[in-house]
Design a protein around this motif. Structure first.
Motif, PDB file in Angstrom:
ATOM      1  N   ASN A   1       0.909  -1.101   0.103  1.00  0.00           N
ATOM      2  CA  ASN A   1       0.072   0.012   0.006  1.00  0.00           C
ATOM      3  C   ASN A   1       0.932   1.055  -0.042  1.00  0.00           C
ATOM      4  N   VAL A   2       0.727   2.243  -0.872  1.00  0.00           N
ATOM      5  CA  VAL A   2       1.418   3.345  -1.014  1.00  0.00           C
ATOM      6  C   VAL A   2       0.712   4.349  -0.220  1.00  0.00           C
ATOM      7  N   LEU A   3       1.531   4.587   0.953  1.00  0.00           N
ATOM      8  CA  LEU A   3       1.155   5.587   1.988  1.00  0.00           C
ATOM      9  C   LEU A   3       1.803   6.929   1.684  1.00  0.00           C
ATOM     10  N   SER A   4       2.111   7.762   2.802  1.00  0.00           N
ATOM     11  CA  SER A   4       2.783   9.021   2.573  1.00  0.00           C
ATOM     12  C   SER A   4       3.167   9.694   4.017  1.00  0.00           C
ATOM     13  N   VAL A   5       4.016  10.543   4.123  1.00  0.00           N
ATOM     14  CA  VAL A   5       4.350  11.232   5.503  1.00  0.00           C
ATOM     15  C   VAL A   5       2.979  11.630   5.839  1.00  0.00           C
ATOM     16  N   LEU A   6       2.037  12.019   5.153  1.00  0.00           N
ATOM     17  CA  LEU A   6       0.765  12.690   5.445  1.00  0.00           C
ATOM     18  C   LEU A   6      -0.116  11.476   6.155  1.00  0.00           C
ATOM     19  N   SER A   7       0.565  10.350   6.526  1.00  0.00           N
ATOM     20  CA  SER A   7      -0.382   9.474   6.948  1.00  0.00           C
ATOM     21  C   SER A   7       0.021   9.564   8.545  1.00  0.00           C
ATOM     22  N   PHE A   8       1.078  10.590   8.887  1.00  0.00           N
ATOM     23  CA  PHE A   8       1.433  10.790  10.167  1.00  0.00           C
ATOM     24  C   PHE A   8       1.517  12.256  10.550  1.00  0.00           C
ATOM     25  N   GLN A   9       1.442  13.149   9.554  1.00  0.00           N
ATOM     26  CA  GLN A   9       1.333  14.572   9.888  1.00  0.00           C
ATOM     27  C   GLN A   9       0.509  15.260   9.057  1.00  0.00           C
ATOM     28  N   SER A  10       0.012  16.337   9.305  1.00  0.00           N
ATOM     29  CA  SER A  10      -1.001  17.164   8.612  1.00  0.00           C
ATOM     30  C   SER A  10      -0.286  18.501   7.980  1.00  0.00           C
ATOM     31  N   LEU A  11      -1.108  18.979   7.029  1.00  0.00           N
ATOM     32  CA  LEU A  11      -0.639  20.168   6.140  1.00  0.00           C
ATOM     33  C   LEU A  11      -1.749  20.826   5.614  1.00  0.00           C
TER      34      LEU A  11
ATOM     35  N   PRO B   1       3.032  19.533  12.243  1.00  0.00           N
ATOM     36  CA  PRO B   1       2.493  19.385  10.701  1.00  0.00           C
ATOM     37  C   PRO B   1       3.735  19.074   9.953  1.00  0.00           C
ATOM     38  N   PHE B   2       3.571  18.668   8.846  1.00  0.00           N
ATOM     39  CA  PHE B   2       4.569  18.580   7.915  1.00  0.00           C
ATOM     40  C   PHE B   2       5.508  19.539   7.510  1.00  0.00           C
ATOM     41  N   THR B   3       6.815  19.523   7.470  1.00  0.00           N
ATOM     42  CA  THR B   3       7.588  20.655   6.961  1.00  0.00           C
ATOM     43  C   THR B   3       8.639  20.037   5.964  1.00  0.00           C
ATOM     44  N   LEU B   4       9.100  20.716   5.306  1.00  0.00           N
ATOM     45  CA  LEU B   4       9.965  20.528   4.371  1.00  0.00           C
ATOM     46  C   LEU B   4      11.389  20.298   4.729  1.00  0.00           C
ATOM     47  N   GLU B   5      11.821  20.441   6.203  1.00  0.00           N
ATOM     48  CA  GLU B   5      12.897  20.453   6.814  1.00  0.00           C
ATOM     49  C   GLU B   5      12.813  19.347   7.827  1.00  0.00           C
ATOM     50  N   PRO B   6      12.951  18.101   7.233  1.00  0.00           N
ATOM     51  CA  PRO B   6      12.469  16.999   8.488  1.00  0.00           C
ATOM     52  C   PRO B   6      13.706  16.443   9.430  1.00  0.00           C
TER      53      PRO B   6
END
Ligand code: NAP
Length: 247
Positions: A126-136, A238-243
């Motif tokens: 199953n192709v999930l995402s970082v947004l499985s764990f964080q909001s944006l 939230p999701f950020t581009l600096e992980p």
């Protein structure tokens, strides 16, 4: 799971990650790959069997399962990045987002679970995402859908363990596909993400298939995925581009 000699079915294989899955599976020696799409006439994957499949259409899902009774690897890749929020976003769009990622994935799994059982158990990716764990903000309906898809993945894994089916979740962040490039351009008001911010889809798919071959149940395929998963140990963020600072 050994991919050489496998028979795979990939949803949303007309372009981008789905197309890469189909191509790389064939390159790894899969005996057959069903490259499926809502508009099969647009699929161009040499060597693949092209099949119509809209994951939100029960008749289409049933027809695909009937036509592809030899599948032992199912890749649930199809998805939409709807770009709507929860509180003031269009409710029909929110529902379509959930229909596609959650109910669509579930419908395909329910249709193919007996097929996989009949073919020795096999595997589901199953192709999930970082947004499985964080909001944006700006894509929160998608985050809800991907979060539910993660839980779905974990539940189905337990339910299909008895039939010997490996169920794997793939977690990763922004990747240079058409949808992501369009989304980023819009979100940045016409700009583009800085170089190096987007994954190469070829790398993500290679890491994913390596993980399936290794029997992993969850694959954190990039730095974004690893940071998002680690962030669950703290307060929601939230999701950020600096992980980099995940803790
Ligand atoms: N790109 C990223 O940054 C990123 C990051 C994390 C996770 N993901 C996930 O990776 C997967 C693929 O993403 P992508 O970026 O390659 O997306 P994409 O370029 O938008 O491709 C999505 C594919 O899904 C298909 N699709 C949409 N709705 C469908 C339906 N109802 N039935 C069957 N197929 C359907 C699309 O088909 P049409 O051509 O007919 O529209 C398209 O082929 C998605 O699950 C996405 O959530 C992507």
């Amino acid at each position: 799971m050994r991919l050489h000699g496998a028979t795979a079915l990939v949803t949303g294989a007309g372009r981008d990650l789905g197309r890469h899955f189909a191509e790389q599976l064939l390159r790894r020696g899969a005996a057959k790959v069903y490259a499926t799409a809502r508009r099969p006439e647009l699929v161009d994957v040499p060597g693949a069997e092209v099949l119509a499949l809209d994951v939100t259409d029960p008749a289409s899902v049933a027809a695909a399962a009937a036509a592809a009774g030899d599948v032992d690897l199912l890749v649930n890749n199809a998805g939409i990045s709807s770009g709507v929020n929860l509180v003031d976003g269009d409710l029909d769009t929110i529902r379509l987002t959930l229909d596609t990622h959650v109910y669509g994935t579930l419908a395909v799994i329910r249709a193919f679970a007996p097929v996989l059982a009949g073919n020795g158990g096999g595997a589901i990716l199953n192709v999930l995402s970082v947004l499985s764990f964080q909001s944006l903000v700006g894509n929160n309906a998608y985050a809800v859908a991907k979060s539910a898809q993660w839980s779905l993945t974990n539940g189905v894994r337990l339910e299909l363990a008895a039939q010997g089916t490996l169920v794997t979740g793939l977690v990763f962040g922004p990747t240079a596909t058409r949808t992501m490039k369009e989304y980023a351009t819009e979100a940045l008001g016409g700009g583009a993400l800085p170089d190096g911010m987007l994954n190469d889809p070829v790398d993500i798919v290679r890491t994913a298939l390596d993980g399936v071959e290794a029997g992993k149940i969850e694959i954190l395929a990039d730095r974004y995925g690893a940071a998002a998963k680690a962030s669950l140990a703290g307060d929601p963020r939230p999701f950020t581009l600096e992980p980099a600072s995940a803790a």
